[in-house]
Scaffold this motif. Structure first.
Motif, PDB file in Angstrom:
ATOM      1  N   VAL A 283       0.836  -1.204   0.000  1.00 34.88           N
ATOM      2  CA  VAL A 283       0.000   0.000   0.000  1.00 34.88           C
ATOM      3  C   VAL A 283       0.869   1.251   0.000  1.00 34.88           C
ATOM      4  CG1 VAL A 283      -1.651   1.337   1.368  1.00 34.88           C
ATOM      5  CG2 VAL A 283      -1.979  -1.131   1.082  1.00 34.88           C
ATOM      6  N   LEU A 284       1.885   1.280   0.856  1.00 42.16           N
ATOM      7  CA  LEU A 284       2.753   2.449   0.947  1.00 42.16           C
ATOM      8  C   LEU A 284       3.504   2.700  -0.364  1.00 42.16           C
ATOM      9  CD1 LEU A 284       4.245   1.949   4.537  1.00 42.16           C
ATOM     10  CD2 LEU A 284       2.587   3.674   3.816  1.00 42.16           C
ATOM     11  N   ALA A 285       3.786   1.622  -1.095  1.00 48.60           N
ATOM     12  CA  ALA A 285       4.569   1.766  -2.330  1.00 48.60           C
ATOM     13  C   ALA A 285       3.829   2.552  -3.403  1.00 48.60           C
ATOM     14  CB  ALA A 285       4.964   0.390  -2.862  1.00 48.60           C
ATOM     15  N   VAL A 286       2.483   2.586  -3.372  1.00 48.10           N
ATOM     16  CA  VAL A 286       1.747   3.298  -4.414  1.00 48.10           C
ATOM     17  C   VAL A 286       1.412   4.734  -4.012  1.00 48.10           C
ATOM     18  CG1 VAL A 286       0.750   1.138  -5.242  1.00 48.10           C
ATOM     19  CG2 VAL A 286      -0.587   2.582  -3.699  1.00 48.10           C
ATOM     20  N   LEU A 287       1.715   5.113  -2.777  1.00 46.78           N
ATOM     21  CA  LEU A 287       1.425   6.481  -2.354  1.00 46.78           C
ATOM     22  C   LEU A 287       2.432   7.443  -2.982  1.00 46.78           C
ATOM     23  CD1 LEU A 287       0.528   5.962   1.416  1.00 46.78           C
ATOM     24  CD2 LEU A 287      -0.995   6.020  -0.572  1.00 46.78           C
TER      25      LEU A 287
ATOM     26  N   SER B 264      -5.556  -3.557  11.807  1.00 45.50           N
ATOM     27  CA  SER B 264      -6.042  -4.599  10.905  1.00 45.50           C
ATOM     28  C   SER B 264      -5.916  -4.205   9.441  1.00 45.50           C
ATOM     29  CB  SER B 264      -7.511  -4.932  11.214  1.00 45.50           C
ATOM     30  OG  SER B 264      -8.320  -3.786  11.080  1.00 45.50           O
ATOM     31  N   LEU B 265      -5.433  -2.997   9.160  1.00 42.97           N
ATOM     32  CA  LEU B 265      -5.223  -2.474   7.822  1.00 42.97           C
ATOM     33  C   LEU B 265      -6.551  -2.300   7.081  1.00 42.97           C
ATOM     34  CD1 LEU B 265      -2.797  -1.552   6.168  1.00 42.97           C
ATOM     35  CD2 LEU B 265      -2.763  -3.777   5.068  1.00 42.97           C
ATOM     36  N   GLY B 266      -6.906  -1.052   6.834  1.00 48.06           N
ATOM     37  CA  GLY B 266      -8.168  -0.749   6.170  1.00 48.06           C
ATOM     38  C   GLY B 266      -8.013  -0.568   4.674  1.00 48.06           C
ATOM     39  N   GLY B 267      -8.987   0.117   4.081  1.00 51.03           N
ATOM     40  CA  GLY B 267      -9.017   0.246   2.626  1.00 51.03           C
ATOM     41  C   GLY B 267      -8.757   1.654   2.136  1.00 51.03           C
ATOM     42  N   ASP B 268      -7.976   2.441   2.871  1.00 51.74           N
ATOM     43  CA  ASP B 268      -7.659   3.813   2.455  1.00 51.74           C
ATOM     44  C   ASP B 268      -6.550   3.846   1.417  1.00 51.74           C
ATOM     45  OD1 ASP B 268      -9.457   4.748   4.304  1.00 51.74           O
ATOM     46  OD2 ASP B 268      -8.054   6.120   5.274  1.00 51.74           O
ATOM     47  N   THR B 269      -6.681   4.758   0.469  1.00 53.80           N
ATOM     48  CA  THR B 269      -5.567   5.108  -0.398  1.00 53.80           C
ATOM     49  C   THR B 269      -5.848   6.480  -0.995  1.00 53.80           C
ATOM     50  OG1 THR B 269      -4.061   4.330  -2.138  1.00 53.80           O
ATOM     51  CG2 THR B 269      -6.424   4.100  -2.551  1.00 53.80           C
ATOM     52  N   PHE B 270      -4.818   7.082  -1.587  1.00 53.29           N
ATOM     53  CA  PHE B 270      -4.959   8.409  -2.176  1.00 53.29           C
ATOM     54  C   PHE B 270      -3.812   8.627  -3.155  1.00 53.29           C
ATOM     55  CE2 PHE B 270      -2.757   8.648   1.887  1.00 53.29           C
ATOM     56  CZ  PHE B 270      -1.560   9.267   1.546  1.00 53.29           C
ATOM     57  N   GLY B 271      -3.925   9.677  -3.938  1.00 49.60           N
ATOM     58  CA  GLY B 271      -2.881  10.003  -4.895  1.00 49.60           C
ATOM     59  C   GLY B 271      -3.159  11.324  -5.575  1.00 49.60           C
TER      60      GLY B 271
ATOM     61  N   ALA C 107      -9.206  -5.739   1.553  1.00 49.00           N
ATOM     62  CA  ALA C 107      -9.634  -4.352   1.334  1.00 49.00           C
ATOM     63  C   ALA C 107      -8.457  -3.486   0.911  1.00 49.00           C
ATOM     64  CB  ALA C 107     -10.273  -3.800   2.603  1.00 49.00           C
ATOM     65  N   ALA C 108      -7.296  -3.702   1.532  1.00 48.82           N
ATOM     66  CA  ALA C 108      -6.124  -2.898   1.186  1.00 48.82           C
ATOM     67  C   ALA C 108      -5.683  -3.148  -0.251  1.00 48.82           C
ATOM     68  CB  ALA C 108      -4.987  -3.203   2.158  1.00 48.82           C
ATOM     69  N   LEU C 109      -5.687  -4.400  -0.676  1.00 50.19           N
ATOM     70  CA  LEU C 109      -5.275  -4.718  -2.046  1.00 50.19           C
ATOM     71  C   LEU C 109      -6.290  -4.197  -3.063  1.00 50.19           C
ATOM     72  CD1 LEU C 109      -3.897  -8.333  -1.507  1.00 50.19           C
ATOM     73  CD2 LEU C 109      -2.588  -6.231  -1.840  1.00 50.19           C
ATOM     74  N   GLN C 110      -7.578  -4.220  -2.722  1.00 51.84           N
ATOM     75  CA  GLN C 110      -8.574  -3.629  -3.615  1.00 51.84           C
ATOM     76  C   GLN C 110      -8.358  -2.125  -3.740  1.00 51.84           C
ATOM     77  OE1 GLN C 110     -12.196  -5.051  -1.730  1.00 51.84           O
ATOM     78  NE2 GLN C 110     -12.481  -6.625  -3.290  1.00 51.84           N
ATOM     79  N   ALA C 111      -7.984  -1.480  -2.644  1.00 46.42           N
ATOM     80  CA  ALA C 111      -7.696  -0.046  -2.686  1.00 46.42           C
ATOM     81  C   ALA C 111      -6.524   0.237  -3.624  1.00 46.42           C
ATOM     82  CB  ALA C 111      -7.402   0.477  -1.284  1.00 46.42           C
ATOM     83  N   VAL C 112      -5.506  -0.589  -3.565  1.00 43.14           N
ATOM     84  CA  VAL C 112      -4.359  -0.408  -4.460  1.00 43.14           C
ATOM     85  C   VAL C 112      -4.783  -0.561  -5.915  1.00 43.14           C
ATOM     86  CG1 VAL C 112      -2.156  -1.415  -5.173  1.00 43.14           C
ATOM     87  CG2 VAL C 112      -2.639  -1.075  -2.745  1.00 43.14           C
ATOM     88  N   SER C 113      -5.656  -1.528  -6.200  1.00 42.90           N
ATOM     89  CA  SER C 113      -6.131  -1.728  -7.578  1.00 42.90           C
ATOM     90  C   SER C 113      -6.875  -0.508  -8.093  1.00 42.90           C
ATOM     91  CB  SER C 113      -7.043  -2.963  -7.644  1.00 42.90           C
ATOM     92  OG  SER C 113      -6.338  -4.137  -7.315  1.00 42.90           O
ATOM     93  N   VAL C 114      -7.748   0.067  -7.243  1.00 40.71           N
ATOM     94  CA  VAL C 114      -8.474   1.270  -7.654  1.00 40.71           C
ATOM     95  C   VAL C 114      -7.510   2.432  -7.854  1.00 40.71           C
ATOM     96  CG1 VAL C 114     -10.214   2.959  -6.957  1.00 40.71           C
ATOM     97  CG2 VAL C 114     -10.611   0.524  -6.537  1.00 40.71           C
ATOM     98  N   ALA C 115      -6.539   2.569  -6.950  1.00 37.69           N
ATOM     99  CA  ALA C 115      -5.555   3.641  -7.083  1.00 37.69           C
ATOM    100  C   ALA C 115      -4.784   3.533  -8.392  1.00 37.69           C
ATOM    101  CB  ALA C 115      -4.587   3.618  -5.905  1.00 37.69           C
ATOM    102  N   ASN C 116      -4.433   2.310  -8.792  1.00 34.31           N
ATOM    103  CA  ASN C 116      -3.712   2.127 -10.048  1.00 34.31           C
ATOM    104  C   ASN C 116      -4.562   2.540 -11.251  1.00 34.31           C
ATOM    105  OD1 ASN C 116      -1.314   1.255  -8.900  1.00 34.31           O
ATOM    106  ND2 ASN C 116      -1.946  -0.894  -8.883  1.00 34.31           N
ATOM    107  N   LEU C 117      -5.880   2.290 -11.189  1.00 32.21           N
ATOM    108  CA  LEU C 117      -6.762   2.740 -12.266  1.00 32.21           C
ATOM    109  C   LEU C 117      -6.743   4.258 -12.396  1.00 32.21           C
ATOM    110  CD1 LEU C 117      -9.940   0.510 -11.715  1.00 32.21           C
ATOM    111  CD2 LEU C 117      -8.227   0.266 -13.524  1.00 32.21           C
TER     112      LEU C 117
END
Length: 391
Positions: free
Chosen positions: A162-166, A186-193, A216-226
């Motif tokens: 998760v941190l790698a895509v920020l 427990s690691l949630g589903g937050d991400t931003f960019g 949830a965290a990996l799904q957040a990364v997928s959305v962030a990549n889109l």
């Protein structure tokens, strides 16, 4: 100082040994029978979730403040070699005795509120106070602890992903950006960019996937990549409403495994200093005019992503010179204060209004204010804070 003896040895004790406090409880070392679940001895940092449990192994574990200790605890009240814990016996259902010895520490070692002088046997549930640190001694199922440790390793690996895509902070130029990210235990589903779209246009987003844990965290990364790699076919990334509409179309309701989430997407145009934004089930961001102190909520009423067919509408705001956009996830106000009061979004807005702190970025200052107001223990959700400056 008396050294711990094996439980099978009779515990010597003389009334005139006033400088030693030694307790022994009866214990029989039993081999592990077929079908009987093994137990292990652990120290659980308090509050629970603040750090992983420490599994005790047969032998000695030293606790102190410096690198020479097996378990390093922070704080000036912790001595360099503060105390030691010995596990005598084996990790079986009735076996093993755990004893604690204070190593002449300056500020003392306390077990259930009583200062230890010498060596004391620990009963399951004993609370150890070492400086400002508290540890709970427990016996747990070996299978349960193995599973918990495996989950912790998965969380750590996912957190690094998760941190790698920020994005990197931006501290110079016509748009500035700072952020602070504190994942929950427990690691949630937050991400931003955010990113420069070219031709004097800059865009950014915040996403919060429903649920928590590695999925949830990996799904957040997928959305962030889109969003950061033009991965949404047919979306105009300069048009926030178009982005949200295409996101929603990409995650149709009822699709197995498809996430549903809230999002906030914005585009800033330098030529006319206009900010266009679209929220999908997300609470407002706040635009601060530093010259006047005026703080304006930026709202747009749209459904969350993945809840069904919808069309999205965007809002617009003029950005005065020397303004800042404050965005934060709902984890910033999903807390209970020390006074027992549940926070709301306007409690975070109150922290935003506080003056800057020298040596701190604005996101760090806001998080520090939230953390200081919250009850002790890990926060229940990820906290993401992004501040975009417009000179």
């Amino acid at each position: 100082m008396r050294q711990p003896r094996r439980p099978a040895d009779p515990p010597p004790f003389a009334e005139d040994e006033a400088d030693q406090t030694v307790f022994r409880r009866p214990n029989t070392l039993m081999p592990l029978s077929d079908g009987v679940e093994a137990f292990v001895h652990v120290l659980v940092p308090q509050p629970t979730g603040s750090a992983p449990p420490v599994r005790l192994r047969p032998g000695t574990l030293t606790i102190g403040r410096t690198e020479g200790a097996d378990l390093i605890l922070p704080g000036s009240e912790v001595s360099r070699r503060h105390c030691q814990i010995d596990l005598i016996g084996v990790e079986v259902i009735a076996g093993g005795e755990v004893v604690l010895t204070d190593l002449n520490s300056t500020n003392g070692t306390y077990v259930d509120g009583t200062r230890v002088t010498g060596t004391v046997a620990l009963a399951p549930g004993a609370r150890l106070a070492i400086g400002g640190n508290e540890l709970l001694y427990e016996r747990r199922s070996k299978r349960e602890l193995d599973e918990a440790e495996a989950l912790e390793r998965d969380l750590q690996r996912t957190n690094q992903y998760v941190l790698a895509v920020l994005p990197l902070p931006i501290r110079d130029g016509w748009v500035r950006a700072e952020w602070y990210f504190a994942p929950c235990s427990s690691l949630g589903g937050d991400t931003f960019g955010y990113r420069d779209l070219g031709d004097g246009t800059f865009a950014g987003f915040m996403v919060d996937i429903a649920g928590d844990g590695p999925n949830a965290a990996l799904q957040a990364v997928s959305v962030a990549n889109l969003l950061r790699q033009d991965g949404l076919l047919g979306a105009d990334f300069r048009d926030p409403a178009s982005v949200m509409t295409r996101l929603n179309d990409s995650f149709p309701v009822g699709t197995p495994g498809a996430p549903h989430f809230t999002a906030w997407y914005w585009v800033y145009t330098r030529a006319n200093r206009m900010l266009t934004y679209c929220a999908a089930g997300y609470h407002p961001a706040w635009l601060l005019d530093r010259a006047t102190g005026n703080l304006v909520p930026l709202r747009s009423e749209n459904p969350a992503i993945g809840r069904g067919a919808a069309r999205y509408s965007a809002g617009k705001a003029f950005v005065p010179i020397d303004s800042a956009l404050y965005m934060f996830s709902d984890g910033a106000f999903a807390i209970e204060g020390k006074d027992g009061k549940r926070w709301a979004i306007y409690d975070v807005v109150g922290v935003i209004r506080d003056p800057p702190v020298q040596g701190m970025t604005e996101p760090e200052r806001i998080y520090t204010g939230i953390r200081a107001a919250a009850r002790s223990g890990p926060l229940p959700d990820d906290v993401s804070i992004v501040v975009i400056g417009f000179p």
